[in-house]
Scaffold this motif. Structure first.
Motif, PDB file in Angstrom:
ATOM      1  N   PRO A 172       9.552  29.426 -17.332  1.00  0.00           N
ATOM      2  CA  PRO A 172       8.812  28.370 -16.630  1.00  0.00           C
ATOM      3  C   PRO A 172       8.810  28.612 -15.132  1.00  0.00           C
ATOM      4  CG  PRO A 172      10.965  27.570 -17.340  1.00  0.00           C
ATOM      5  CD  PRO A 172      10.787  28.922 -17.952  1.00  0.00           C
ATOM      6  N   GLN A 173       7.760  28.185 -14.485  1.00  0.00           N
ATOM      7  CA  GLN A 173       7.610  28.358 -13.045  1.00  0.00           C
ATOM      8  C   GLN A 173       7.976  27.065 -12.321  1.00  0.00           C
ATOM      9  OE1 GLN A 173       6.798  31.456 -11.721  1.00  0.00           O
ATOM     10  NE2 GLN A 173       7.108  31.965 -13.880  1.00  0.00           N
ATOM     11  N   PRO A 174       8.647  27.163 -11.191  1.00  0.00           N
ATOM     12  CA  PRO A 174       9.018  25.942 -10.458  1.00  0.00           C
ATOM     13  C   PRO A 174       7.813  25.236  -9.882  1.00  0.00           C
ATOM     14  CG  PRO A 174       9.511  27.892  -9.143  1.00  0.00           C
ATOM     15  CD  PRO A 174       9.109  28.387 -10.507  1.00  0.00           C
ATOM     16  N   THR A 175       7.842  23.919  -9.899  1.00  0.00           N
ATOM     17  CA  THR A 175       6.781  23.129  -9.271  1.00  0.00           C
ATOM     18  C   THR A 175       7.145  22.750  -7.843  1.00  0.00           C
ATOM     19  OG1 THR A 175       7.726  21.025  -9.997  1.00  0.00           O
ATOM     20  CG2 THR A 175       6.189  22.123 -11.504  1.00  0.00           C
ATOM     21  N   ASN A 176       8.449  22.883  -7.509  1.00  0.00           N
ATOM     22  CA  ASN A 176       8.973  22.485  -6.200  1.00  0.00           C
ATOM     23  C   ASN A 176       8.774  20.991  -5.926  1.00  0.00           C
ATOM     24  OD1 ASN A 176       9.806  25.151  -5.476  1.00  0.00           O
ATOM     25  ND2 ASN A 176       7.677  25.649  -5.051  1.00  0.00           N
ATOM     26  N   TYR A 197       5.621 -10.826  -5.360  1.00  0.00           N
ATOM     27  CA  TYR A 197       4.237 -10.616  -5.822  1.00  0.00           C
ATOM     28  C   TYR A 197       4.134  -9.468  -6.821  1.00  0.00           C
ATOM     29  CZ  TYR A 197       3.689  -6.407  -2.957  1.00  0.00           C
ATOM     30  OH  TYR A 197       3.802  -5.148  -2.431  1.00  0.00           O
ATOM     31  N   LEU A 198       5.105  -8.572  -6.804  1.00  0.00           N
ATOM     32  CA  LEU A 198       5.070  -7.421  -7.703  1.00  0.00           C
ATOM     33  C   LEU A 198       5.247  -7.803  -9.171  1.00  0.00           C
ATOM     34  CD1 LEU A 198       7.221  -4.904  -5.627  1.00  0.00           C
ATOM     35  CD2 LEU A 198       4.739  -4.826  -5.944  1.00  0.00           C
ATOM     36  N   VAL A 199       5.881  -8.939  -9.420  1.00  0.00           N
ATOM     37  CA  VAL A 199       6.149  -9.358 -10.795  1.00  0.00           C
ATOM     38  C   VAL A 199       5.485 -10.698 -11.105  1.00  0.00           C
ATOM     39  CG1 VAL A 199       8.257  -8.049 -11.130  1.00  0.00           C
ATOM     40  CG2 VAL A 199       8.371 -10.264 -10.007  1.00  0.00           C
ATOM     41  N   ASP A 200       4.369 -10.944 -10.452  1.00  0.00           N
ATOM     42  CA  ASP A 200       3.600 -12.156 -10.696  1.00  0.00           C
ATOM     43  C   ASP A 200       2.188 -11.752 -11.134  1.00  0.00           C
ATOM     44  OD1 ASP A 200       2.736 -14.751 -10.843  1.00  0.00           O
ATOM     45  OD2 ASP A 200       2.336 -14.930  -8.685  1.00  0.00           O
ATOM     46  N   PRO A 201       1.824 -11.974 -12.386  1.00  0.00           N
ATOM     47  CA  PRO A 201       2.575 -12.691 -13.416  1.00  0.00           C
ATOM     48  C   PRO A 201       3.729 -11.858 -13.965  1.00  0.00           C
ATOM     49  CG  PRO A 201       0.564 -11.800 -14.338  1.00  0.00           C
ATOM     50  CD  PRO A 201       0.503 -11.538 -12.871  1.00  0.00           C
ATOM     51  N   PRO A 202       4.704 -12.506 -14.596  1.00  0.00           N
ATOM     52  CA  PRO A 202       5.879 -11.790 -15.108  1.00  0.00           C
ATOM     53  C   PRO A 202       5.488 -10.749 -16.151  1.00  0.00           C
ATOM     54  CG  PRO A 202       6.226 -14.171 -15.104  1.00  0.00           C
ATOM     55  CD  PRO A 202       4.772 -13.953 -14.821  1.00  0.00           C
ATOM     56  N   SER A 203       6.261  -9.679 -16.195  1.00  0.00           N
ATOM     57  CA  SER A 203       6.056  -8.640 -17.204  1.00  0.00           C
ATOM     58  C   SER A 203       7.409  -8.229 -17.767  1.00  0.00           C
ATOM     59  CB  SER A 203       5.353  -7.420 -16.585  1.00  0.00           C
ATOM     60  OG  SER A 203       6.128  -6.870 -15.539  1.00  0.00           O
ATOM     61  N   GLY A 204       7.372  -7.504 -18.860  1.00  0.00           N
ATOM     62  CA  GLY A 204       8.621  -7.157 -19.531  1.00  0.00           C
ATOM     63  C   GLY A 204       9.489  -6.197 -18.757  1.00  0.00           C
ATOM     64  N   ILE A 205       8.903  -5.164 -18.171  1.00  0.00           N
ATOM     65  CA  ILE A 205       9.671  -4.193 -17.395  1.00  0.00           C
ATOM     66  C   ILE A 205       8.942  -3.945 -16.084  1.00  0.00           C
ATOM     67  CG2 ILE A 205      10.637  -3.029 -19.413  1.00  0.00           C
ATOM     68  CD1 ILE A 205       8.586  -0.772 -18.902  1.00  0.00           C
ATOM     69  N   PHE A 206       9.687  -3.465 -15.098  1.00  0.00           N
ATOM     70  CA  PHE A 206       9.068  -3.039 -13.853  1.00  0.00           C
ATOM     71  C   PHE A 206       9.432  -1.571 -13.682  1.00  0.00           C
ATOM     72  CE2 PHE A 206       8.638  -2.327  -9.330  1.00  0.00           C
ATOM     73  CZ  PHE A 206       7.444  -2.983  -9.053  1.00  0.00           C
ATOM     74  N   ASN A 207       8.423  -0.736 -13.781  1.00  0.00           N
ATOM     75  CA  ASN A 207       8.625   0.711 -13.789  1.00  0.00           C
ATOM     76  C   ASN A 207       8.376   1.301 -12.415  1.00  0.00           C
ATOM     77  OD1 ASN A 207       8.826   3.377 -15.245  1.00  0.00           O
ATOM     78  ND2 ASN A 207       6.768   3.555 -14.412  1.00  0.00           N
ATOM     79  N   VAL A 208       9.227   2.220 -12.006  1.00  0.00           N
ATOM     80  CA  VAL A 208       9.079   2.901 -10.720  1.00  0.00           C
ATOM     81  C   VAL A 208       9.106   4.407 -10.957  1.00  0.00           C
ATOM     82  CG1 VAL A 208      10.020   3.233  -8.404  1.00  0.00           C
ATOM     83  CG2 VAL A 208      10.255   1.012  -9.535  1.00  0.00           C
ATOM     84  N   ALA A 209       8.157   5.118 -10.361  1.00  0.00           N
ATOM     85  CA  ALA A 209       8.138   6.579 -10.379  1.00  0.00           C
ATOM     86  C   ALA A 209       7.946   7.061  -8.950  1.00  0.00           C
ATOM     87  CB  ALA A 209       7.026   7.098 -11.282  1.00  0.00           C
ATOM     88  N   LEU A 210       8.834   7.922  -8.499  1.00  0.00           N
ATOM     89  CA  LEU A 210       8.777   8.450  -7.139  1.00  0.00           C
ATOM     90  C   LEU A 210       8.743   9.971  -7.192  1.00  0.00           C
ATOM     91  CD1 LEU A 210      11.642   6.258  -5.612  1.00  0.00           C
ATOM     92  CD2 LEU A 210       9.197   5.793  -5.498  1.00  0.00           C
ATOM     93  N   THR A 211       7.953  10.581  -6.327  1.00  0.00           N
ATOM     94  CA  THR A 211       7.957  12.033  -6.223  1.00  0.00           C
ATOM     95  C   THR A 211       8.437  12.436  -4.842  1.00  0.00           C
ATOM     96  OG1 THR A 211       5.668  12.166  -5.428  1.00  0.00           O
ATOM     97  CG2 THR A 211       6.012  12.233  -7.809  1.00  0.00           C
ATOM     98  N   ARG A 212       9.041  13.595  -4.776  1.00  0.00           N
ATOM     99  CA  ARG A 212       9.487  14.151  -3.495  1.00  0.00           C
ATOM    100  C   ARG A 212       9.611  15.660  -3.649  1.00  0.00           C
ATOM    101  NH1 ARG A 212      15.836  14.181  -2.267  1.00  0.00           N
ATOM    102  NH2 ARG A 212      14.981  15.889  -1.017  1.00  0.00           N
ATOM    103  N   PRO A 213       9.556  16.418  -2.537  1.00  0.00           N
ATOM    104  CA  PRO A 213       9.775  17.859  -2.631  1.00  0.00           C
ATOM    105  C   PRO A 213      11.190  18.144  -3.134  1.00  0.00           C
ATOM    106  CG  PRO A 213       8.817  17.258  -0.507  1.00  0.00           C
ATOM    107  CD  PRO A 213       9.223  15.986  -1.166  1.00  0.00           C
ATOM    108  N   ASP A 214      11.304  19.154  -3.959  1.00  0.00           N
ATOM    109  CA  ASP A 214      12.621  19.554  -4.451  1.00  0.00           C
ATOM    110  C   ASP A 214      13.404  20.183  -3.303  1.00  0.00           C
ATOM    111  OD1 ASP A 214      14.844  20.604  -5.748  1.00  0.00           O
ATOM    112  OD2 ASP A 214      13.692  21.215  -7.508  1.00  0.00           O
TER     113      ASP A 214
END
Length: 377
Positions: A172-176, A197-214
């Protein structure tokens, strides 16, 4: 009727198994773990994903587990200023006939497993495949049993035994790039007025995905790993203060993994797996003879490779636009966003009308037909 062996019980393996079973073939799926699990948190389901769910009669089951996000908001990392807001609901259904949903990976996996059982797919867990014999079209599992089939589908992940058997050493090749995924308790978020405001209206889960350089150049990160929360807090320390409150709101350990071959900026990794399964369904009707298998697999490789590579290229472009460093090009991008006039080539791929039409109106049956006609000459 053909006999199909699928190696691997993740989203890709289950979608392939369901596609073949929908066409009336006998399917055996081998999963190495003792149950069907998916590491990770939330997963986005754009219209081309939910179209497959609809065609398989699973969309309502998915809706029961999913949330329907209103919009995607693009903000400046410096101060949180809104640069552009792209409406998802009801726009996606109005424009493309299918909703844009968000679901936990374990929930969509559960829907697919249930569907596979209803189709009488032979799901064999705790059955790691230890040998693939391409010449004799057989696999051997850890218990020593050997199974033969007309088609063997390799869906066994990044360290694929099937792939290495066919193409040999395949490094596999690095994506960095690193992707961090975690969930935050909505109750904790509600305690912060700036975040409520992020959870209005309420939801079951609050998902976070963050990207950054390796930070480790050239590293190949295979599979998820535990990540230290402090490394994220340090990296993002000078970002928008409201965003930092969200980052500090989590008490859960993070999962850090390398960005997929299809980078996550268009939410198309899982979507392409679903398209693969649907493509196999229409490519291999129930009356397919063994003599036709090789030619039809060639069509699959040619058409799906063409589509997947194009999607990957668009996802890479989308990431480059989102992660642009401060400077003249970034200022030009932000000006275009504030003008709110989405046209072809718009900096935000989710709002590019030409790109979205191509991405979401993809017709699996039409592509199968094109592939078969091209092969006949």
């Amino acid at each position: 009727m053909l006999t199909i062996i699928v190696v691997g019980g993740g989203l890709g393996g289950l979608s392939a198994a369901i596609g073949f079973a929908k066409s009336g073939h006998l399917v055996i799926l081998f999963e190495g773990r003792d149950n069907f699990t998916e590491l990770g948190a939330g997963i986005q389901m754009p219209p081309n994903f939910t179209k497959v769910m609809h065609d398989w009669g699973l969309l309502e089951h998915v809706r029961a587990k999913a949330t329907m996000p209103k919009s995607i908001i693009f903000r400046s990392y410096r101060d949180g200023q809104v640069l552009y807001e792209h409406q998802l609901t009801p726009n996606m259904e109005d424009d493309f006939g299918m909703p844009y949903l968000m679901i936990h990976r374990k929930d969509i996996l559960g829907v697919l497993v249930k569907a596979a059982r209803q189709l009488r797919i032979d799901l064999q867990v705790n059955s790691p495949v230890v040998k693939v014999d391409s010449e004799n079209q057989s696999v051997t599992i850890a218990s020593g049993e050997t199974y033969t089939a007309d088609i063997i589908v390799g869906a066994d992940g990044k360290r694929s035994l099937c792939r290495s058997t066919i193409v040999g050493s395949d490094q596999p090749q690095p994506t960095n790039t690193l992707v961090y995924r975690f969930t935050v308790d909505p109750g904790v978020i509600r305690q912060e007025p700036d975040l409520r405001y992020l959870v209005d209206p309420p939801s079951g889960i609050f998902n976070v995905a963050l990207t950054r350089p390796d930070p480790e150049s050239g590293r190949v990160q295979i599979g998820p790993r535990d990540a230290d929360l402090s490394e994220l807090q340090e990296f993002f320390s000078d970002w928008d203060p409201t965003f930092l409150k969200l980052l500090h709101a989590t008490t859960q350990y993070l999962i850090g993994d390398a960005a997929h071959a299809t980078t996550p900026y268009l939410a198309q990794g899982a979507s392409q797996s679903m398209e693969d399964g649907a493509f196999l369904q229409y490519l291999f009707p129930s009356n397919t003879s063994n003599e036709e298998v090789a030619n039809r697999l060639t069509v699959f490789c040619e058409r799906r490779k063409l589509r997947a590579l194009a999607v990957r290229a668009q996802a890479q472009r989308a990431g480059e636009m989102l992660e642009m460093e401060d400077g003249p090009e970034q200022e030009k991008r932000d000006l275009l966003l504030r003008q709110d006039h989405p046209i072809e080539g718009f900096p935000i791929a989710h709002a590019d009308p030409v790109l979205q039409s191509w991405l979401y109106k993809y017709g699996v049956q039409r592509d199968v037909k094109v592939g078969m006609e091209n092969q006949r000459g």
